[in-house]
Design a protein around this motif. Structure first.
Motif, PDB file in Angstrom:
ATOM      1  N   PRO A 171       0.716  -1.153   0.084  1.00 46.50           N
ATOM      2  CA  PRO A 171      -0.032  -0.121  -0.001  1.00 46.50           C
ATOM      3  C   PRO A 171       1.025   1.305   0.030  1.00 46.50           C
ATOM      4  O   PRO A 171       1.990   1.257   0.634  1.00 46.50           O
ATOM      5  N   LEU A 172       0.318   2.348  -0.612  1.00 46.10           N
ATOM      6  CA  LEU A 172       1.082   3.435  -0.720  1.00 46.10           C
ATOM      7  C   LEU A 172       1.203   3.860   0.935  1.00 46.10           C
ATOM      8  O   LEU A 172       0.037   4.146   1.344  1.00 46.10           O
ATOM      9  N   PRO A 173       2.280   4.491   1.409  1.00 48.40           N
ATOM     10  CA  PRO A 173       2.454   5.239   2.481  1.00 48.40           C
ATOM     11  C   PRO A 173       1.626   6.485   2.972  1.00 48.40           C
ATOM     12  O   PRO A 173       2.249   7.622   3.048  1.00 48.40           O
ATOM     13  N   SER A 174       0.250   6.514   2.786  1.00 52.42           N
ATOM     14  CA  SER A 174      -0.336   7.810   2.907  1.00 52.42           C
ATOM     15  C   SER A 174      -0.610   8.166   4.500  1.00 52.42           C
ATOM     16  O   SER A 174      -0.438   7.114   5.496  1.00 52.42           O
ATOM     17  N   LYS A 175      -0.809   9.324   4.729  1.00 57.10           N
ATOM     18  CA  LYS A 175      -0.973   9.910   6.228  1.00 57.10           C
ATOM     19  C   LYS A 175      -2.501   9.557   6.625  1.00 57.10           C
ATOM     20  O   LYS A 175      -3.320  10.375   5.933  1.00 57.10           O
ATOM     21  N   TRP A 176      -2.752   9.203   7.823  1.00 57.28           N
ATOM     22  CA  TRP A 176      -4.151   8.799   7.874  1.00 57.28           C
ATOM     23  C   TRP A 176      -4.537   9.492   9.259  1.00 57.28           C
ATOM     24  O   TRP A 176      -3.926   9.825  10.129  1.00 57.28           O
ATOM     25  N   TYR A 177      -5.695   9.945   9.199  1.00 58.31           N
ATOM     26  CA  TYR A 177      -6.697  10.666  10.208  1.00 58.31           C
ATOM     27  C   TYR A 177      -7.854   9.847  10.603  1.00 58.31           C
ATOM     28  O   TYR A 177      -8.535   9.528   9.495  1.00 58.31           O
ATOM     29  N   ILE A 178      -8.036   9.347  11.961  1.00 58.70           N
ATOM     30  CA  ILE A 178      -9.281   8.810  12.233  1.00 58.70           C
ATOM     31  C   ILE A 178     -10.036   9.398  13.366  1.00 58.70           C
ATOM     32  O   ILE A 178      -9.473   9.859  14.139  1.00 58.70           O
ATOM     33  N   GLU A 179     -11.022   9.972  12.943  1.00 60.40           N
ATOM     34  CA  GLU A 179     -12.067  10.950  13.724  1.00 60.40           C
ATOM     35  C   GLU A 179     -13.028  10.170  14.173  1.00 60.40           C
ATOM     36  O   GLU A 179     -13.713   9.863  13.425  1.00 60.40           O
ATOM     37  N   PHE A 180     -13.228  10.199  15.499  1.00 60.73           N
ATOM     38  CA  PHE A 180     -14.660   9.636  16.046  1.00 60.73           C
ATOM     39  C   PHE A 180     -15.298  10.690  16.401  1.00 60.73           C
ATOM     40  O   PHE A 180     -15.040  11.822  17.304  1.00 60.73           O
ATOM     41  N   GLY A 181     -16.530  11.164  16.068  1.00 60.82           N
ATOM     42  CA  GLY A 181     -17.428  11.887  16.183  1.00 60.82           C
ATOM     43  C   GLY A 181     -18.170  11.939  17.413  1.00 60.82           C
ATOM     44  O   GLY A 181     -18.275  10.942  18.349  1.00 60.82           O
ATOM     45  N   THR A 182     -19.286  12.941  17.783  1.00 59.27           N
ATOM     46  CA  THR A 182     -20.039  12.882  18.829  1.00 59.27           C
ATOM     47  C   THR A 182     -20.924  11.848  18.795  1.00 59.27           C
ATOM     48  O   THR A 182     -21.609  11.548  17.816  1.00 59.27           O
ATOM     49  N   PRO A 183     -21.134  10.903  19.637  1.00 58.88           N
ATOM     50  CA  PRO A 183     -22.075   9.975  19.688  1.00 58.88           C
ATOM     51  C   PRO A 183     -23.623  10.315  19.511  1.00 58.88           C
ATOM     52  O   PRO A 183     -23.851  11.341  20.308  1.00 58.88           O
ATOM     53  N   ILE A 184     -24.180   9.545  18.867  1.00 66.55           N
ATOM     54  CA  ILE A 184     -25.684   9.824  18.750  1.00 66.55           C
ATOM     55  C   ILE A 184     -26.614   8.860  19.409  1.00 66.55           C
ATOM     56  O   ILE A 184     -26.313   7.798  19.074  1.00 66.55           O
ATOM     57  N   PRO A 185     -27.034   9.393  20.575  1.00 70.46           N
ATOM     58  CA  PRO A 185     -27.629   8.371  21.515  1.00 70.46           C
ATOM     59  C   PRO A 185     -28.870   7.676  20.654  1.00 70.46           C
ATOM     60  O   PRO A 185     -29.684   8.462  19.861  1.00 70.46           O
ATOM     61  N   THR A 186     -29.339   6.570  21.099  1.00 67.71           N
ATOM     62  CA  THR A 186     -30.556   5.861  20.339  1.00 67.71           C
ATOM     63  C   THR A 186     -31.304   5.484  21.505  1.00 67.71           C
ATOM     64  O   THR A 186     -32.512   5.118  21.012  1.00 67.71           O
ATOM     65  N   ASP A 187     -30.882   5.518  22.754  1.00 66.28           N
ATOM     66  CA  ASP A 187     -31.783   4.673  23.590  1.00 66.28           C
ATOM     67  C   ASP A 187     -33.040   6.017  24.012  1.00 66.28           C
ATOM     68  O   ASP A 187     -34.070   5.577  24.593  1.00 66.28           O
ATOM     69  N   THR A 188     -32.720   7.295  23.685  1.00 63.88           N
ATOM     70  CA  THR A 188     -33.839   7.970  23.886  1.00 63.88           C
ATOM     71  C   THR A 188     -34.926   7.893  22.773  1.00 63.88           C
ATOM     72  O   THR A 188     -36.089   8.621  23.044  1.00 63.88           O
ATOM     73  N   ILE A 189     -34.692   7.306  21.631  1.00 69.02           N
ATOM     74  CA  ILE A 189     -35.609   7.095  20.539  1.00 69.02           C
ATOM     75  C   ILE A 189     -36.598   5.818  20.761  1.00 69.02           C
ATOM     76  O   ILE A 189     -37.510   5.841  20.648  1.00 69.02           O
ATOM     77  N   GLY A 190     -36.141   5.009  21.394  1.00 72.44           N
ATOM     78  CA  GLY A 190     -36.806   3.818  21.667  1.00 72.44           C
ATOM     79  C   GLY A 190     -36.647   2.714  20.771  1.00 72.44           C
ATOM     80  O   GLY A 190     -36.532   2.984  19.597  1.00 72.44           O
ATOM     81  N   ALA A 191     -36.544   1.464  21.424  1.00 70.56           N
ATOM     82  CA  ALA A 191     -36.613   0.471  20.459  1.00 70.56           C
ATOM     83  C   ALA A 191     -37.601   0.088  19.549  1.00 70.56           C
ATOM     84  O   ALA A 191     -37.497  -0.305  18.397  1.00 70.56           O
ATOM     85  N   ALA A 192     -38.949   0.781  19.678  1.00 69.50           N
ATOM     86  CA  ALA A 192     -40.155   0.360  18.776  1.00 69.50           C
ATOM     87  C   ALA A 192     -40.007   1.131  17.601  1.00 69.50           C
ATOM     88  O   ALA A 192     -40.318   0.589  16.628  1.00 69.50           O
ATOM     89  N   GLU A 193     -39.022   2.219  17.758  1.00 71.90           N
ATOM     90  CA  GLU A 193     -38.892   3.018  16.336  1.00 71.90           C
ATOM     91  C   GLU A 193     -38.015   2.331  15.402  1.00 71.90           C
ATOM     92  O   GLU A 193     -37.876   2.766  14.101  1.00 71.90           O
ATOM     93  N   ALA A 194     -37.270   1.247  15.731  1.00 77.28           N
ATOM     94  CA  ALA A 194     -36.382   0.559  14.987  1.00 77.28           C
ATOM     95  C   ALA A 194     -37.259  -0.182  13.734  1.00 77.28           C
ATOM     96  O   ALA A 194     -36.834  -0.238  12.635  1.00 77.28           O
ATOM     97  N   ASP A 195     -38.529  -0.462  13.939  1.00 77.71           N
ATOM     98  CA  ASP A 195     -39.223  -0.853  12.787  1.00 77.71           C
ATOM     99  C   ASP A 195     -39.817   0.395  11.985  1.00 77.71           C
ATOM    100  O   ASP A 195     -40.671  -0.102  11.081  1.00 77.71           O
ATOM    101  N   ASP A 196     -39.653   1.539  12.307  1.00 80.72           N
ATOM    102  CA  ASP A 196     -40.403   2.570  11.748  1.00 80.72           C
ATOM    103  C   ASP A 196     -39.457   3.074  10.600  1.00 80.72           C
ATOM    104  O   ASP A 196     -38.141   3.585  10.717  1.00 80.72           O
ATOM    105  N   PRO A 197     -39.490   2.676   9.408  1.00 82.97           N
ATOM    106  CA  PRO A 197     -38.470   2.948   8.124  1.00 82.97           C
ATOM    107  C   PRO A 197     -38.169   4.576   8.150  1.00 82.97           C
ATOM    108  O   PRO A 197     -37.007   4.738   7.948  1.00 82.97           O
TER     109      PRO A 197
END
Lengths: 345, 323
Positions: free
Chosen positions: B266-292
């Protein structure tokens, strides 16, 4: 509800025979009938005690007479065979498995005394492929329908049993999907495989192996025969081990065979009657199969006593499998390495 | 190698900047942080490391180790697989991680990242990043395509390294048991896209990862990886050969297949890995998992976040190889 008359099929083999023996030891059960085409080995027959052996072929309508005359209320169908070698070839095995089950179910459907039906099935019905989820639960279906062999037999048998359950809703039907058995006493393809001094594996694949101790298997069968717990249950021990790990634990030497050569090699083993490898067992050695036993624990109310690794270790100890490379030699090598390290330093 | 430059990436987030300043020199500087393993090796007794090695070899050859239900071999991963990837991570790609504090120290979470680079090295580097640069040394459980598990050798190693098939049951099982799960929802569309489409996010599957996160209530952590696009610039695709091998594509890069095995470096490129702010899902509720609608919206939100982060990181990058 304790049953009064139990009929067990496949009593000439380990699980059926020992199940009959355990049920016969229960004084609450009036009669235990054991059915098979060949009589059980003498030591097994002695163990079975007051259980009666009926030499009958379940493919024969005569079985209907046995059931109605004895007033059988619980049928444990444990004769479904995975091993074409011991059943006299694949055709005979299929005949015995599928046609035999159909006849047995037809007889049970006619018999009003039957209240409970237990089927010893297999987790092979889930197949084995790279597209499988890591763990199967009872509601999942295989990605590729088993195309032949034992897995297909088992899938068809479960289908017939579902039909039976529809037609006789008063009968409580329990399907037990067992994983591969292991233990010091039972004789299966797996136990023979791991007893080989040099164990052929598929190059580049290391399947996860999940096992079940023979005693756990018997306990589950006994519980299902004596209590009403309808449903489908995966019966497997907790935890998994890798095939390579199992071979190392048994002190065997693995022989990785490249995939194209696997067919001929397994034919050689089958021809020499050492280990009877069917294509689906080879797939199992490629990709493995692990099932979720949560329903067994929670709904069926049984916790396996042995984990996969413990069951395997018990098998290795019980069979007295001696490592191919002895501990003395390992010690010699270790001393040599340590001496070498000492010299290098 | 020069000292890493300090770029204020999170002008509004003071904590992130402090971490970034701390993290930069550690990764790029001459003195690498002491690992727990070297600390053990630095014991006064000189033969200790050899004893440890012999004991390790004995344990492995005797089969005296445990794997989890998915086939994850923690001991092998920590002692063999991760050390094998570390030189690539530290010296070749000189990966810098940003926003590691966004990854929880314990409990389930879903890391969603962009996929690129013709060969899925980006997922391996993310796994190394989360183990080496996270204070709790988390193991990332990768979700991979079925093709990977069909391949001899690779599929087995992937399972031992903690990967499993990208399917809802596996993802939910891992997340509900408190594992950190990594998913690359673009799949082959992302990793095999031509070089002129670099850093353009492809379609995010069908949003299965979002519904799995919703059902288990774990946070989604958007992750942007910059640098992986340049390791194997895919300028062509030989379809007949791909069909012959049953592969999704047969890449042509400036070096492959012209230089044979050399072209696989592989070519030796310089990498950055950024982790963004977490998006909480527990506030949305599991029932919404079936809502497209909810699932699509959340998928888009994650996708947009990653895309914007990529653009921002790219605008701050001066050169693909020096960073």
């Amino acid at each position: 509800m304790t049953p009064s008359v139990v009929l067990v099929t496949g009593v000439s083999r380990f699980l059926g025979g020992h199940l009959a023996a355990r049920l016969a030891a229960n004084p609450a059960i009036d009669r235990v009938l054991g059915v098979d085409t060949v009589p059980p080995p003498r030591d097994l027959l002695r163990r079975m005690g007051r259980a009666e052996f009926v030499r009958a072929d379940i493919r024969n309508p005569l079985i209907s007479k046995v059931i109605s005359n004895a007033g059988v209320d619980t049928v444990v169908h444990a004769s479904v065979s995975a091993n074409p070698g011991s059943s006299g070839g694949r055709t005979a095995m299929k005949e015995m498995n599928v046609i035999g089950t159909m006849q047995l179910l037809a007889a049970c459907q006619k018999a009003p005394s039957v209240r409970r039906m237990v089927l010893k099935s297999t987790t092979a019905v889930y197949g084995s492929s790279p597209r499988d989820p890591a763990l199967f639960d009872e509601s999942m279906t295989p990605k590729d329908l088993p195309s032949g062999g034992y897995a297909k037999d088992a899938a068809e048998i479960e289908g017939y049993l579902r039909g039976f359950a529809r037609r006789r809703p008063d009968v409580s039907v329990t399907v037990l999907r067992f994983t591969n058995f292991i233990g010091p006493r039972i004789d299966t393809v797996f136990t023979r495989y791991f007893a080989l001094p040099v164990v052929p594996t598929v190059l580049g694949y290391d399947a996860r192996v999940q096992l079940l101790h023979e005693e756990d298997a018997l306990a589950v069968l006994e519980r299902s025969a004596s209590q009403d717990i309808p449903g489908v249950f995966n019966v497997a021990a907790d935890g998994v081990m890798l095939l390579s790990q199992a071979i190392r634990r048994a002190g065997r030497v693995p022989l990785p065979v490249p995939s194209p050569a696997v067919g001929p090699v397994s034919r050689v083993f089958r021809g020499a009657r050492i280990v009877d490898f069917s294509p689906e067992q080879m797939r199992l050695l490629n990709f493995g199969r692990v099932v979720d036993n949560r329903r067994l624990r929670q709904q069926f109310g049984f916790a396996p006593r042995w984990t996969t690794v413990q069951a395997f270790d018990d098998f290795v100890r019980g069979r007295g499998l001696r490592p191919v490379i002895g501990p003395e030699r390992v010690e010699t090598v270790e001393r040599g390495v340590r001496a070498l390290v000492g010299m290098l330093r | 190698m020069t000292e890493a430059r300090v770029i204020p990436l999170h002008a509004d987030d003071a904590g992130a900047r402090r971490r970034w300043r701390l993290g930069g020199p550690q990764n790029g500087g001459p003195a690498p942080e002491p690992e727990p393993e070297p600390a053990v090796e630095a014991e006064p007794e000189p033969g200790a490391e050899w004893d440890e090695l012999i004991e390790f070899a004995k344990r492995r050859l005797g089969g005296d180790y445990t794997v989890d239900d998915f086939g994850f071999d923690r001991e092998l991963t920590d002692n063999v697989l991760l050390p094998a990837l570390r030189p690539l991570y530290r010296s070749w790609f000189r990966v810098e991680t940003i926003g590691m504090h966004n990854v929880p120290g314990e409990g389930g979470a879903l890391v969603v990242a962009n996929h690129s680079g013709t060969v899925p090295i980006d997922s391996l580097m993310t796994a190394v990043a989360l183990h080496d640069d996270h204070p709790d040394h988390r193991h990332l459980r990768l979700l991979g395509a079925d093709l990977m598990f069909r391949l001899p050798g690779i599929g087995t190693l992937a399972r031992k390294g903690g990967a499993t098939l990208a399917c809802t049951p596996d993802a939910e099982r891992l997340m509900s048991s408190g594992e950190l799960v990594g998913v690359w929802p673009e799949g082959f569309k992302g990793i095999g896209k031509p070089f002129h489409d670099r850093y353009k996010l492809q379609r995010f599957g069908r949003g299965g990862f979002v519904s799995a996160a919703l059902r288990t209530g774990v946070p989604i952590i958007p992750c942007a990886i910059v640098g992986a696009e340049e390791i194997y610039p895919k300028i062509g695709d030989i379809r007949p050969l791909a069909r012959l091998f049953g592969a999704p594509y047969f890449p042509v890069t400036p070096l492959f297949p012209w230089f044979g095995p050399l072209g696989m470096i592989p070519l030796p490129s310089k990498w950055y890995i950024e982790f963004g702010t977490p998006i909480p899902t527990d506030t949305i509720g599991a029932a919404e998992a079936d809502d497209p609608m909810t699932v699509f919206n959340l998928t888009d939100q994650v996708r947009e976040t990653i895309q914007h982060t990529l653009y921002r990181l790219l605008s701050q990058r001066r050169n693909a190889f020096t960073g």
